[in-house]
Design a protein around this motif. Structure first.
Motif, PDB file in Angstrom:
ATOM      1  N   PHE A  20     -39.689  -5.492  -0.221  1.00  0.00           N
ATOM      2  CA  PHE A  20     -40.296  -4.887  -1.410  1.00  0.00           C
ATOM      3  C   PHE A  20     -39.311  -3.969  -2.115  1.00  0.00           C
ATOM      4  CE2 PHE A  20     -42.502  -1.529  -3.644  1.00  0.00           C
ATOM      5  CZ  PHE A  20     -43.500  -2.182  -4.333  1.00  0.00           C
ATOM      6  N   VAL A  21     -38.644  -3.066  -1.376  1.00  0.00           N
ATOM      7  CA  VAL A  21     -37.742  -2.129  -2.058  1.00  0.00           C
ATOM      8  C   VAL A  21     -36.560  -2.849  -2.678  1.00  0.00           C
ATOM      9  CG1 VAL A  21     -38.440  -0.084  -0.748  1.00  0.00           C
ATOM     10  CG2 VAL A  21     -36.562  -1.487   0.109  1.00  0.00           C
ATOM     11  N   TYR A  22     -36.105  -3.931  -2.064  1.00  0.00           N
ATOM     12  CA  TYR A  22     -35.047  -4.727  -2.699  1.00  0.00           C
ATOM     13  C   TYR A  22     -35.509  -5.233  -4.061  1.00  0.00           C
ATOM     14  CZ  TYR A  22     -31.195  -5.165   0.645  1.00  0.00           C
ATOM     15  OH  TYR A  22     -30.090  -4.923   1.420  1.00  0.00           O
ATOM     16  N   ASN A  23     -36.757  -5.653  -4.139  1.00  0.00           N
ATOM     17  CA  ASN A  23     -37.276  -6.184  -5.401  1.00  0.00           C
ATOM     18  C   ASN A  23     -37.436  -5.104  -6.470  1.00  0.00           C
ATOM     19  OD1 ASN A  23     -37.438  -8.826  -4.484  1.00  0.00           O
ATOM     20  ND2 ASN A  23     -39.529  -8.597  -3.728  1.00  0.00           N
ATOM     21  N   GLN A  24     -37.362  -3.832  -6.072  1.00  0.00           N
ATOM     22  CA  GLN A  24     -37.513  -2.743  -7.049  1.00  0.00           C
ATOM     23  C   GLN A  24     -36.167  -2.197  -7.529  1.00  0.00           C
ATOM     24  OE1 GLN A  24     -40.727  -2.832  -7.720  1.00  0.00           O
ATOM     25  NE2 GLN A  24     -40.839  -4.100  -5.864  1.00  0.00           N
ATOM     26  N   LEU A  25     -35.066  -2.731  -7.061  1.00  0.00           N
ATOM     27  CA  LEU A  25     -33.764  -2.261  -7.528  1.00  0.00           C
ATOM     28  C   LEU A  25     -33.697  -2.344  -9.053  1.00  0.00           C
ATOM     29  CD1 LEU A  25     -31.394  -3.858  -4.859  1.00  0.00           C
ATOM     30  CD2 LEU A  25     -31.804  -1.416  -5.219  1.00  0.00           C
ATOM     31  N   GLY A  26     -33.282  -1.257  -9.666  1.00  0.00           N
ATOM     32  CA  GLY A  26     -33.196  -1.207 -11.127  1.00  0.00           C
ATOM     33  C   GLY A  26     -34.432  -0.644 -11.798  1.00  0.00           C
ATOM     34  N   CYS A  27     -35.524  -0.453 -11.050  1.00  0.00           N
ATOM     35  CA  CYS A  27     -36.722   0.148 -11.643  1.00  0.00           C
ATOM     36  C   CYS A  27     -36.458   1.627 -11.927  1.00  0.00           C
ATOM     37  CB  CYS A  27     -37.920   0.009 -10.692  1.00  0.00           C
ATOM     38  SG  CYS A  27     -38.397  -1.694 -10.340  1.00  0.00           S
ATOM     39  N   PRO A  28     -37.048   2.182 -12.971  1.00  0.00           N
ATOM     40  CA  PRO A  28     -36.742   3.565 -13.324  1.00  0.00           C
ATOM     41  C   PRO A  28     -37.368   4.569 -12.368  1.00  0.00           C
ATOM     42  CG  PRO A  28     -38.470   2.719 -14.746  1.00  0.00           C
ATOM     43  CD  PRO A  28     -37.981   1.546 -13.938  1.00  0.00           C
ATOM     44  N   TYR A  29     -36.675   5.699 -12.208  1.00  0.00           N
ATOM     45  CA  TYR A  29     -37.284   6.837 -11.532  1.00  0.00           C
ATOM     46  C   TYR A  29     -38.235   7.512 -12.509  1.00  0.00           C
ATOM     47  CZ  TYR A  29     -38.064  11.340  -9.355  1.00  0.00           C
ATOM     48  OH  TYR A  29     -38.664  12.435  -8.806  1.00  0.00           O
ATOM     49  N   VAL A  30     -39.466   7.754 -12.068  1.00  0.00           N
ATOM     50  CA  VAL A  30     -40.454   8.504 -12.846  1.00  0.00           C
ATOM     51  C   VAL A  30     -41.159   9.438 -11.876  1.00  0.00           C
ATOM     52  CG1 VAL A  30     -42.570   8.394 -14.216  1.00  0.00           C
ATOM     53  CG2 VAL A  30     -40.801   6.647 -14.525  1.00  0.00           C
ATOM     54  N   TYR A  31     -41.119  10.746 -12.138  1.00  0.00           N
ATOM     55  CA  TYR A  31     -41.782  11.638 -11.192  1.00  0.00           C
ATOM     56  C   TYR A  31     -43.284  11.388 -11.224  1.00  0.00           C
ATOM     57  CZ  TYR A  31     -42.312  14.873 -15.231  1.00  0.00           C
ATOM     58  OH  TYR A  31     -42.601  15.444 -16.445  1.00  0.00           O
ATOM     59  N   GLY A  32     -43.847  11.336 -10.019  1.00  0.00           N
ATOM     60  CA  GLY A  32     -45.249  10.972  -9.871  1.00  0.00           C
ATOM     61  C   GLY A  32     -45.478   9.472  -9.854  1.00  0.00           C
ATOM     62  N   GLY A  33     -44.412   8.680  -9.998  1.00  0.00           N
ATOM     63  CA  GLY A  33     -44.565   7.234 -10.131  1.00  0.00           C
ATOM     64  C   GLY A  33     -44.806   6.529  -8.811  1.00  0.00           C
TER      65      GLY A  33
ATOM     66  N   GLY B 223     -45.318   2.949  -9.117  1.00  0.00           N
ATOM     67  CA  GLY B 223     -45.184   1.563  -9.514  1.00  0.00           C
ATOM     68  C   GLY B 223     -46.370   1.091 -10.334  1.00  0.00           C
ATOM     69  N   PRO B 224     -46.356  -0.164 -10.751  1.00  0.00           N
ATOM     70  CA  PRO B 224     -45.287  -1.151 -10.545  1.00  0.00           C
ATOM     71  C   PRO B 224     -43.998  -0.789 -11.280  1.00  0.00           C
ATOM     72  CG  PRO B 224     -46.911  -1.984 -12.092  1.00  0.00           C
ATOM     73  CD  PRO B 224     -47.462  -0.698 -11.567  1.00  0.00           C
ATOM     74  N   CYS B 225     -43.047  -1.702 -11.258  1.00  0.00           N
ATOM     75  CA  CYS B 225     -41.695  -1.391 -11.692  1.00  0.00           C
ATOM     76  C   CYS B 225     -41.647  -0.765 -13.088  1.00  0.00           C
ATOM     77  CB  CYS B 225     -40.836  -2.661 -11.651  1.00  0.00           C
ATOM     78  SG  CYS B 225     -39.104  -2.395 -12.132  1.00  0.00           S
ATOM     79  N   HIS B 226     -42.359  -1.337 -14.048  1.00  0.00           N
ATOM     80  CA  HIS B 226     -42.258  -0.823 -15.416  1.00  0.00           C
ATOM     81  C   HIS B 226     -42.848   0.564 -15.555  1.00  0.00           C
ATOM     82  CE1 HIS B 226     -46.397  -2.378 -15.481  1.00  0.00           C
ATOM     83  NE2 HIS B 226     -46.604  -1.565 -16.499  1.00  0.00           N
ATOM     84  N   MET B 227     -43.692   0.986 -14.575  1.00  0.00           N
ATOM     85  CA  MET B 227     -44.252   2.330 -14.580  1.00  0.00           C
ATOM     86  C   MET B 227     -43.363   3.314 -13.819  1.00  0.00           C
ATOM     87  SD  MET B 227     -47.096   2.110 -16.282  1.00  0.00           S
ATOM     88  CE  MET B 227     -48.071   3.525 -15.779  1.00  0.00           C
ATOM     89  N   GLY B 228     -42.439   2.794 -13.023  1.00  0.00           N
ATOM     90  CA  GLY B 228     -41.489   3.634 -12.321  1.00  0.00           C
ATOM     91  C   GLY B 228     -41.988   4.150 -10.986  1.00  0.00           C
ATOM     92  N   PHE B 229     -41.043   4.684 -10.221  1.00  0.00           N
ATOM     93  CA  PHE B 229     -41.315   5.252  -8.898  1.00  0.00           C
ATOM     94  C   PHE B 229     -40.619   6.598  -8.770  1.00  0.00           C
ATOM     95  CE2 PHE B 229     -41.336   0.638  -8.254  1.00  0.00           C
ATOM     96  CZ  PHE B 229     -42.467   0.429  -7.477  1.00  0.00           C
ATOM     97  N   ASP B 230     -41.231   7.497  -7.984  1.00  0.00           N
ATOM     98  CA  ASP B 230     -40.441   8.588  -7.436  1.00  0.00           C
ATOM     99  C   ASP B 230     -40.131   8.221  -5.992  1.00  0.00           C
ATOM    100  OD1 ASP B 230     -42.709   9.251  -5.934  1.00  0.00           O
ATOM    101  OD2 ASP B 230     -43.182  11.044  -7.090  1.00  0.00           O
ATOM    102  N   CYS B 231     -39.418   9.092  -5.285  1.00  0.00           N
ATOM    103  CA  CYS B 231     -38.906   8.683  -3.970  1.00  0.00           C
ATOM    104  C   CYS B 231     -40.030   8.356  -2.985  1.00  0.00           C
ATOM    105  CB  CYS B 231     -37.977   9.756  -3.420  1.00  0.00           C
ATOM    106  SG  CYS B 231     -38.763  11.364  -3.081  1.00  0.00           S
TER     107      CYS B 231
END
Length: 337
Positions: A227-240, A242-250
């Motif tokens: 799963f994390v491999y598939n998220q490479l390049g997704c933006p960092y967004v605090y509170g995020g 996912g999914p990818c276009h919504m972003g992730f925080d750590c």
């Protein structure tokens, strides 16, 4: 955007935070901070950012839970109100004549009031006048008490939600200030100096380029890594989360990764550190969660000495050597869901 320019956008105003001023040296000018001083300030601000981000995540969770609770309370309120009105109508219909015979003209107002507290205030008088209809009156008082309790819970929940929204706004404001404050530091350095600082900062030496995961998928840990491999390049967004276009925080990234494998783990770093089993670094396996910076940051180990991380605002999910200085120097422990 180059890592140096991203670093300028992300790690720039530590000067104001740390009391330094990045200015050209000259007559009467404050001495220009050294690369080591700038590095220390960048790392300090990263720690502050991580902690505020996790506080934001915690407040977001609490707000979501409170909003869910509010929906439940509203259902209870409607039910309690219906019971109260039915009991009130029942007593009013069967007992009005008896009450009128006593000359208790104020009772009519009590029996038509939509406020359960009014009924409770006159509870003793109602019971005294109810005579043979004592059971119906007692039910009315019980329903009035229940409705009052639910109304108070509703008020408390709404007040809590308002407080949590204020917390979220405060955390967002703090994060924005931290980012804005960073936007001056690196500009006072030469390009080679900027590169030195960024090489030793969070997210350094990584790549967000898509990579095809070719490892095993037989275990839940394997699936989390895929799963994390598939998220490479997704933006960092605090509170995020996912999914990818919504972003992730750590912490949102590792939670989503393990969630995709059918394992539910806590949302924020602090709860993950407290709730999940700890394992020695020597026993690390792909899928393990590495905790950094005073439990303020997490990443996933993916094997071969690499982690995948959502570093900070302005960067994307990256695959990074775990030996990168910031990560090697700030490792707190290893978790295994």
């Amino acid at each position: 955007m180059s890592r140096i320019r991203r670093g300028v956008a992300i790690a720039a105003g530590l000067v104001a935070v740390g009391g330094l001023a990045v200015v050209a040296s000259g007559a009467g000018a404050a001495p220009q901070p050294t690369v080591d001083q700038v590095q220390a300030r960048v790392n300090q601000l990263t720690s502050q950012y991580n902690k505020v981000s996790e506080q934001f995540d915690q407040a977001s969770q609490q707000l979501s839970a409170a909003q869910s609770r509010l929906s439940q309370v509203r259902v209870h309120l409607n039910h309690a109100n219906a019971q109260f009105q039915a009991a009130q109508a029942n007593v009013a219909q069967t007992a009005s004549a008896a009450f009128e015979d006593t000359g208790a003209t104020s009772i009519a107002g009590v029996l038509t009031s939509g406020d359960p507290s009014v009924v409770l205030q006159q509870g003793s008088l109602l019971m005294e006048l109810s005579g043979s209809r004592n059971a119906e009156t007692q039910q009315l008082l019980t329903d009035a008490s229940q409705l009052t309790g639910v109304e108070q819970e509703m008020q408390r929940t709404e007040a809590g939600i308002a407080g949590l929204k204020n917390q979220l706004a405060s955390h967002k404001n703090s994060l924005s200030k931290l980012i804005a404050t960073e936007k001056a530091t690196l500009d006072g350095l030469t390009v080679p100096q900027q590169q030195t600082v960024m090489t030793n900062s969070i997210g350094a030496n990584g790549s967000s380029a898509p990579q095809q995961y070719s490892g095993p998928t037989g275990t839940q840990a394997d699936q989390a890594v895929a799963f994390v491999y598939n998220q490479l390049g997704c933006p960092y967004v605090y509170g995020g989360t996912g999914p990818c276009h919504m972003g992730f925080d750590c912490s949102g990234l590792v939670q989503a990764a393990w969630g995709s494998a059918g394992v539910q783990i806590p949302r924020d770093c602090y709860e993950q550190y407290a709730a999940l089993p700890h394992v020695p670094l020597a026993s690390i396996e792909p899928g393990d969660i590495l905790v950094y910076d005073g439990e303020g940051h997490v990443a996933m180990y993916v094997g071969g000495g690499y982690i995948i991380d959502a570093p900070q605002t302005g960067e994307n999910v990256e695959k990074i050597p775990m030996s990168t200085p910031w990560y090697a120097d700030n490792l707190d422990g290893v978790l295994r869901p």
